[in-house]
Write an enzyme that holds these catalytic residues in place. Structure first.
Site, mmCIF file in Angstrom:
data_model
loop_
_atom_site.group_PDB
_atom_site.id
_atom_site.type_symbol
_atom_site.label_atom_id
_atom_site.label_comp_id
_atom_site.label_asym_id
_atom_site.label_seq_id
_atom_site.Cartn_x
_atom_site.Cartn_y
_atom_site.Cartn_z
ATOM 1 N N SER A 152 0.662 -1.201 0.012
ATOM 2 C CA SER A 152 -0.049 -0.027 -0.129
ATOM 3 C C SER A 152 0.845 1.263 0.077
ATOM 4 C CB SER A 152 -1.052 -0.132 1.046
ATOM 5 O OG SER A 152 -2.074 1.142 0.995
ATOM 6 N N ASP A 311 -2.272 5.959 -3.927
ATOM 7 C CA ASP A 311 -1.314 5.367 -3.429
ATOM 8 C C ASP A 311 -1.004 4.368 -4.445
ATOM 9 O OD1 ASP A 311 -3.408 3.844 -2.867
ATOM 10 O OD2 ASP A 311 -2.702 3.201 -0.871
ATOM 11 N N ASP A 313 -0.810 1.061 -4.862
ATOM 12 C CA ASP A 313 -1.757 0.073 -5.296
ATOM 13 C C ASP A 313 -3.267 0.697 -5.471
ATOM 14 O OD1 ASP A 313 -2.620 0.700 -2.722
ATOM 15 O OD2 ASP A 313 -2.851 -1.447 -2.068
ATOM 16 N N ASP A 315 -5.819 2.199 -4.083
ATOM 17 C CA ASP A 315 -6.820 1.934 -3.332
ATOM 18 C C ASP A 315 -7.392 3.274 -2.367
ATOM 19 O OD1 ASP A 315 -4.840 1.552 -1.447
ATOM 20 O OD2 ASP A 315 -5.682 -0.273 -0.510
#
Length: 580
Positions: A152, A311, A313, A315
């Site tokens: 993340s 970010d 990833d 999400d």
């Protein structure tokens, strides 16, 4: 076995390759480093693994990732074995994605081949893809599970391994505990199976995916747009600056905005390409103002209406919007999500699309303003523990019972979900929806910030804050544990100017009120303490599940922005003293 013995075992066991042993030999004289790498096993928690990349039991490497995968494979094969008793055609399969971090591609390949060696079919993305698309792919391909290789928004030295179940949600009870038990039975790294890509491909077990899933994902997102005509009308007027922070969001965000009709999208060039070093930021977190430095420079240059960052990833989503010539204001995760929540519900009501059994799902540490919005639109608000896995679990419950229709979900940590295509935070659809909202409000002659102020005027000035205390290593973990014990055993009766009306202890499942009455909590067990205060205020404390820190959350309601800021400042100071 102590950390020294574990270190020596890794040096001498033929199971470990020379590259690993060379890395460990390089720290031979560093007692503290050896202890940190081997004082514990990297824990496979309820969301999977997360840790610093490197050799050792407390690190992310081919062996710890292999152990997690072998345990997961064992669980999947037992699960599918039971299913085949009633349906012999059922097959085990896993979708796999990864982001731009160091070793993400390698760990995803290792994971696929380990699963293949255990007879499990895999669908591995051809290149990096975001978390929401992995969650979508699990549902679209109807796989048994999904795996996302990501850490993340952690610093560059980290990576992680998140496991999803067949509905596209992160694993939740009892599945999470059962998988953890299987992983913990792997006490010998030689038990980890593997095969070659060539052999697995011949058997039809190793499969590469890409365009088909991309197309389906984007088309599904576009169906969530409520005002496509407004986008067409304002597409040339709205200016958007976006940064993927060197991560996986760039291609899907550019594609969906372009296909919807936004003509003026500017991607921060220095941060557009995937790069696991994240060279332009200290760490790639859209919650951090420093992450927006380059984006804001570009925004002022092109006179952007809105500035957004995912970010790595993709999400999470961070947001700034224009408030004047060359001036931009930041939004907390609560603020941007509440802006979206009000937009989605108000537009659905206006179009006659609000169901009688509509539901919003949020978390106990997110803004209480959610309840006011839910009341306004006749929508039920449900609260879960921190972590989007619990929101996904509640969505699963709605589907199973046919009780409520999910409309919107969010948590204060910059993550939300519109629609049911995924079961995790979706920073791609959040970018899309905020771009749409910007166009809509621009057509009404107001900015996003003016709409945010309208929301405060309508419902009250709710404000929230969070502080984190970082405590790394063995000593840090012990200190976090000691702090939680102390606070649990000595609950406060006052915090600053506020009376503590009730204490909710989610580990011991107790609610203790000021008058001494007791009640049971209804949420799952978690190491969390929540304090309900007078004057519509609250605070909460919990150790982070993914980072070496303890987090404190605060929320107030004011009669004006100034009043709310003053109240929040006082409560934050009281929490800092309480945390000492």
């Amino acid at each position: 076995m102590g950390y020294k013995e574990k270190y020596n075992e890794w040096l001498n066991n033929p199971c470990f390759d020379e590259e690993t042993k060379n890395e460990l030999n390089s720290i031979a004289g560093d007692k503290k480093e050896i202890e940190d790498r081997f004082y514990k096993d990297l824990e496979f928690g309820t969301a999977g693994l997360r840790g610093i990349i490197g050799a050792g039991t407390n690190r992310m490497n081919k062996y710890t990732v292999g152990k997690a995968t072998q345990g997961l494979a064992n669980y999947i094969n037992k699960f599918i074995g039971e299913k085949r008793k009633s349906d012999p055609t059922v097959e085990a399969s896993v979708a796999i994605s990864y982001d731009s971090r160091h070793m993400s591609a390698e760990f995803s390949q290792l994971t696929a081949l380990c699963l293949n060696a255990n007879g499990i079919k895999t669908y591995r993305f051809e290149s990096l893809r975001p978390v929401p698309e992995l969650s979508f792919a699990v549902r679209y391909l109807k796989t048994t599970a999904g795996i996302m290789i990501t850490a993340s928004h952690n610093p560059p030295e980290y990576n992680g391994y998140k496991v999803y179940w067949s509905d596209g949600s992160q694993i939740a009870p009892p599945t999470d505990k059962e998988i953890i038990d299987e992983v913990n039975t792997i006490d010998d790294f030689s038990l980890i199976k593997s095969t070659t890509e060539e052999e697995a491909t011949k058997k039809g077990l190793y499969n590469i995916i890409g365009k088909e899933v991309d197309d389906a994902f984007i088309e599904t997102l576009k169906k969530e747009v409520l005002n496509p005509d407004v986008i067409k009308e304002q597409g040339e007027n709205v200016k958007i600056v976006y940064t993927p922070l060197h991560g996986a969001g760039n291609m899907p965000v550019q594609r969906v905005l372009k296909e919807l009709g936004f003509k003026n999208m500017y991607v921060v060039p220095e941060q557009e390409q995937p790069d696991g070093d994240f060279p332009t930021v200290d760490y790639p977190n859209p919650e951090a103002k420093e992450s927006f430095e380059l984006a804001l420079q570009l925004a002022k240059k092109v006179d952007a209406d809105i500035v957004m960052a995912n970010d790595p990833d993709a999400d999470r989503l961070g947001v700034y919007s224009k408030i004047g010539d060359g001036e931009y204001i930041s939004y907390t995760g609560n603020m941007s999500s509440l802006l979206l929540c009000e937009y989605e519900l108000s537009q659905r009501k206006e179009k006659g699309m609000l169901p009688a059994n509509g539901a919003i799902i949020t978390t106990i540490v997110s803004s209480d303003l959610t309840k006011a919005i839910g009341k306004e639109y006749g929508v039920r608000v449900f609260e879960t523990l921190t972590g989007f896995k619990w929101i996904g679990e509640k969505m699963r419950e709605f589907e199973r019972d046919n009780s409520y229709e999910f409309l919107f979900g969010f948590e204060e940590s910059y993550g939300n979900l519109i629609g049911t295509h995924a079961r995790d935070k979706d920073g791609i659809s959040a970018v899309m929806a905020l771009a749409e909202a910007t166009a809509y409000y621009k057509s009404k002659g107001i900015t996003l910030w003016e709409q945010m102020l309208n929301i405060y005027e309508k419902y009250g000035y709710y404000k929230e804050d969070q502080i984190s205390i970082w405590l790394k290593g063995v000593d840090g973990a012990a200190e976090i544990k000691e702090k939680m014990i102390r606070m649990r055993q000595n609950p406060p009766t006052k915090l600053g100017e506020y009376d503590v009306l009730e204490v909710r202890d989610y580990e011991n499942h107790t609610i203790t009120r000021k008058d001494g009455t007791l009640e049971k909590t209804t949420l799952p067990t978690s190491n969390v303490l929540y304090y309900e205060l007078n004057d519509n205020s609250w605070c909460c404390v919990r150790p982070s599940g993914t980072e070496p820190k303890i987090k404190f959350y605060m929320g107030v309601k004011g009669t004006s922005m100034e009043d709310a800021n003053k109240k929040l400042e006082g409560l934050t100071e009281a929490m800092k003293k309480y945390a000492e």
